[in-house]
Design a protein around this motif. Structure first.
Motif, mmCIF file in Angstrom:
data_model
loop_
_atom_site.group_PDB
_atom_site.id
_atom_site.type_symbol
_atom_site.label_atom_id
_atom_site.label_comp_id
_atom_site.label_asym_id
_atom_site.label_seq_id
_atom_site.Cartn_x
_atom_site.Cartn_y
_atom_site.Cartn_z
ATOM 1 N N ASP A 166 62.326 -47.163 42.147
ATOM 2 C CA ASP A 166 61.826 -47.271 40.776
ATOM 3 C C ASP A 166 63.002 -47.163 39.805
ATOM 4 O OD1 ASP A 166 60.703 -46.719 38.227
ATOM 5 O OD2 ASP A 166 58.875 -46.009 39.173
ATOM 6 N N TYR A 222 63.193 -46.188 36.850
ATOM 7 C CA TYR A 222 63.129 -44.915 36.122
ATOM 8 C C TYR A 222 63.889 -43.829 36.879
ATOM 9 C CZ TYR A 222 60.885 -40.641 34.310
ATOM 10 O OH TYR A 222 60.631 -39.402 33.795
ATOM 11 N N SER A 279 58.540 -45.957 48.326
ATOM 12 C CA SER A 279 57.355 -46.262 47.528
ATOM 13 C C SER A 279 56.511 -44.995 47.454
ATOM 14 C CB SER A 279 56.548 -47.407 48.153
ATOM 15 O OG SER A 279 56.137 -47.064 49.466
ATOM 16 N N GLY A 321 50.370 -46.301 36.149
ATOM 17 C CA GLY A 321 50.957 -46.497 37.478
ATOM 18 C C GLY A 321 49.835 -46.512 38.493
ATOM 19 N N ASP A 339 53.062 -48.770 39.697
ATOM 20 C CA ASP A 339 54.495 -48.762 39.362
ATOM 21 C C ASP A 339 55.188 -50.019 39.877
ATOM 22 O OD1 ASP A 339 54.352 -46.326 38.044
ATOM 23 O OD2 ASP A 339 54.689 -45.188 39.881
ATOM 24 N N ASP A 340 54.489 -51.136 39.809
ATOM 25 C CA ASP A 340 55.027 -52.407 40.296
ATOM 26 C C ASP A 340 54.968 -53.437 39.171
ATOM 27 O OD1 ASP A 340 54.302 -55.258 41.658
ATOM 28 O OD2 ASP A 340 55.667 -54.112 42.915
ATOM 29 N N SER A 366 53.867 -46.784 32.504
ATOM 30 C CA SER A 366 54.665 -46.845 33.732
ATOM 31 C C SER A 366 55.891 -47.699 33.428
ATOM 32 C CB SER A 366 53.849 -47.452 34.874
ATOM 33 O OG SER A 366 54.685 -47.798 35.967
ATOM 34 N N PRO A 424 58.068 -49.689 35.113
ATOM 35 C CA PRO A 424 58.150 -51.102 35.508
ATOM 36 C C PRO A 424 57.056 -51.967 34.895
ATOM 37 C CG PRO A 424 58.226 -49.630 37.425
ATOM 38 C CD PRO A 424 57.764 -48.827 36.264
ATOM 39 N N SER A 478 59.052 -46.680 29.020
ATOM 40 C CA SER A 478 59.909 -47.463 29.907
ATOM 41 C C SER A 478 61.375 -47.234 29.566
ATOM 42 C CB SER A 478 59.565 -48.956 29.813
ATOM 43 O OG SER A 478 60.186 -49.679 30.858
#
Length: 689
Positions: free
Chosen positions: A402, A404, A430, A522, A557-558, A583, A585, A608
């Motif tokens: 991620d 972040y 993940s 997320g 979170d994708d 989230s 992403p 973000s």
């Protein structure tokens, strides 16, 4: 004498007095011994009794699946659904306890029945209808996982089990032997008798060698296949029950990837993927080989992905060798007879297991170098003149990939250099609560000084964090919290109320006359993000009555999933004028969807990183983003862990001096980084995180 003769057929003595197992298992056994020896030299606290017990404890669930798959592969079949069966079983167990409040025995019975039903469907399709096992179990692999996700909506998790149930996965006999270990041993004994000491076992080998021939010989092929696929389901259900007790959590994605690990252990142990060859002993040695490899690499603080890479290379090599062996065997049989075939097969087996042992040796020899480089990058080593007794601070993100958390790592490395601590940064790639638990267990075995975790699932990880605290390890959480009694401090990037205030104020600024907006979060199970959403809803009711929340959708979170969810919102809910992403992403994903839709009247805001949102703020639909300095948050994880490990944070203090961050507010057991920062065109070019 009869017993001795029977044993000699399994454990034959070859030249030089070495045990000549039927499928070259002795070479894997020698590789395992070499692996243990090398890790004992280079991995701290590897050859300690408590660590070796933990290796066995973590092998139980995967071991049960490996045992169940051994006769399946011997018949020339396969069962790809065992991991999904395990996952569905965990959900059934969670519902049985949390919603129907069944007793301990009732919960176990439900798990076994669900596993049996899953195995029965596989057995009916493969044995009775004679459909290809690969296609059938690939279908049920998706079916069982889909049912589990449908029941839980991919988000619900079940915790709160009684200690009597949790002891099945977390308890010890005499404080030494894991409670679940005798279950694995009992399953192994049962399958040993079935496979190597019964008429059924001989029939299974015959089926794998020549199914039509077995039919002509009068072997009840259909009944035998029904039995082993049914048993595979029951054992998978049993593994699911133990896994729930081990983690204290039931969730639809548990068991993901377990089928690959089990198949790898079985094939590594000498079982042929083409059927007719293999032993239960070989499968168990393969299991221990993989478990020791994973444990040793964790103790070296090497990235967890290396275990998967090495396992994959081994599996591909063995399958390739198997095809080469079969081809050469067939050719030699036609040309020179069975004696020459046996000689070639023996040489090939020696070569492949010798190569495996060599690979372990190379990996182990290279580990100190790689370990040194990784540690030097994180915080410097004794070779650089630092204190050789520096503290070990282990920090875990929710997901290493991620952006972040990747940006937070830079701050963690900065703090590690400043305080001369050794930083261990690792975790799942993940969102995976089970992997987080396993990683914490490994850090406990390493006797690190502090553990700092971004919690993926509170109910699951709190149990193992309590264990770490009992052993004197400083435990902190960051980004999202565990149960308060499971950690010393929560490093809070900002209060939920502060995040909700800032986001709703921005929404009201962009929609002064009110209107509909949508939230993309997320995963739906993310407890910190759910708390933010709850605060946003309260703000709407109290201060922002003109704003209407139309829907809340998950992105896991994708970025790509956020893109799809935003597209769907724009089509289904045309009145939505603003997308609020919480989230990191998700913001660029939503922005790209709005751009491609051509909708000029839809704005995007959210939480973000400026580095991934800059193009959309300068020339796209993103009006502003809200965040704290992620590098500062990463810095805080190591610095606070370093202070806590030395007991330098006093009870009841209201502020704390944290290096270059200065004084931070302490609210009870929370250390607050500060108020959120609004990032827009005016200041985004000045930020580099």
């Amino acid at each position: 004498m009869t017993s001795i003769r029977r044993l000699s057929t399994i454990f034959k003595t070859g030249p030089g007095g070495l045990l000549a197992f039927p499928n070259g298992e002795r070479w894997l056994l020698l590789a395992l011994i070499a692996e243990v020896f090398l890790f004992s030299l280079i991995a701290p606290r590897f050859l300690v009794w408590t660590n070796l017990i933990e290796v066995l404890r973590f092998s139980v669930e995967l071991g049960l699946l490996s045992i169940a798959l051994t006769p399946v592969l011997i018949t020339g079949g396969i069962d790809l659904s065992v991991g999904s069966t395990l996952g569905l079983t965990t959900v059934a167990v969670g519902i049985a306890w949390n919603e129907y409040h069944l007793s301990f025995a009732g919960v176990v019975l439900v798990g076994l029945v669900v596993g049996c039903l899953c195995g029965a469907l596989n057995a009916f399709l493969v044995a009775w209808l004679r459909r290809p096992a690969l296609i059938v179990t690939l279908g049920t692999f998706t079916l069982y996982r889909g049912i589990a996700e449908g029941i839980t909506h991919g988000a619900a998790s079940y915790t709160g089990y009684p200690n009597t149930f949790l002891s099945l996965g977390q308890g010890y006999f005499w404080k030494v032997v894991p409670v679940q270990l005798p279950i694995l041993i009992a399953a192994a004994v049962f399958y040993y008798v079935l496979l190597h000491r019964s008429v059924i076992g001989r029939g299974l080998y015959a089926i794998g060698l020549n199914t039509p021939g077995a039919l002509h010989a009068g072997i009840p092929v259909r009944n035998y296949l029904l039995l082993i696929y049914m048993l595979a389901g029951v054992v998978s259900g049993l593994a699911g029950i133990i896994l729930v007790a081990h983690l204290g959590l039931a969730k639809s994605d548990l068991g993901t990837g377990y089928e690959l690990g089990a198949i790898t252990a079985v094939v590594l142990g000498g079982t042929s993927v083409f059927g007719g060859r293999g032993t239960l002993f070989g499968s168990l040695v393969g299991l221990v080989f993989l478990s020791v490899l994973q444990n040793g690499m964790h103790l070296l603080a090497l990235p967890s992905e290396l275990t998967g890479v090495f396992t994959g290379v081994l599996l591909i090599s063995i399958v390739g060798f198997e095809r080469l062996r079969a081809t050469r065997s067939h050719r030699t049989t036609r040309q020179e007879g069975d004696v020459a075939t046996s000689r070639i097969v023996r040489r090939k087996q020696i070569a492949v297991w010798g190569a495996a042992a060599a690979a372990i040796a190379i990996l182990a020899a290279a580990s100190p170098i790689l370990y040194s480089r990784l540690s030097a990058r994180a915080g410097g080593l004794a070779s650089q003149g630092l204190n050789p007794h520096r503290l070990k601070i282990a920090v875990m993100p929710k997901a290493k990939g991620d952006p972040y958390f990747m940006s937070a790592r830079a701050g963690a490395e900065e703090a590690a250099r400043e305080v001369q601590a050794e930083l261990i940064w690792d975790g799942p790639t993940s969102l995976d609560a089970a992997q987080q638990n396993e990683q914490v267990e490994n850090w406990i075995a390493m006797h690190v000084d502090a553990i700092v975790v971004a919690v993926a699932n509170r109910g699951s990880i709190s149990t193992v964090l309590r264990k770490a605290r009992r052993l004197g390890i400083a435990v902190l959480t960051w980004d999202s919290d565990a149960d308060p009694d499971a950690r010393d401090y929560f490093l809070n990037q900002a209060t939920p109320e502060g995040i909700a205030d800032t986001l709703t104020n921005e929404a009201e600024r962009l929609l002064p006359r009110g209107g509909q907006f949508a939230i993309i979060t997320g995963p739906l199970s993310a407890e910190n993000q759910n708390e933010w959403i709850a605060c946003i809803k309260r703000q709407l009711a109290v201060r922002h009555s003109l704003l209407t929340l139309a829907t809340v959708r998950p992105s896991d979170d994708d970025r790509d999933k956020a893109f799809i969810e935003t597209q769907n919102i724009l089509k289904v809910l045309p009145e939505v004028k603003l997308i609020m992403d919480i989230s990191a992403p998700a913001v660029p994903g939503s922005a790209e969807a709005v751009l491609q839709s051509g909708r000029q009247n839809v704005d995007v805001i959210g939480l973000s990183l400026p580095t991934i949102c800059k193009p959309y703020i300068h020339g796209g639909p993103v009006q502003s983003i809200v965040l704290w300095n992620t590098r500062d948050l990463g810095y805080l994880t190591v610095y606070a862990g370093w202070l806590d490990a030395q007991h330098k944070i006093e009870a009841l203090q209201t502020s704390l001096s944290v290096g270059r961050l200065g004084k931070l507010s302490v609210r009870g057991s929370e250390i607050v980084l500060g108020a959120p920062l609004i990032i827009n065109k005016a200041n985004i070019d000045t930020l580099d995180f």
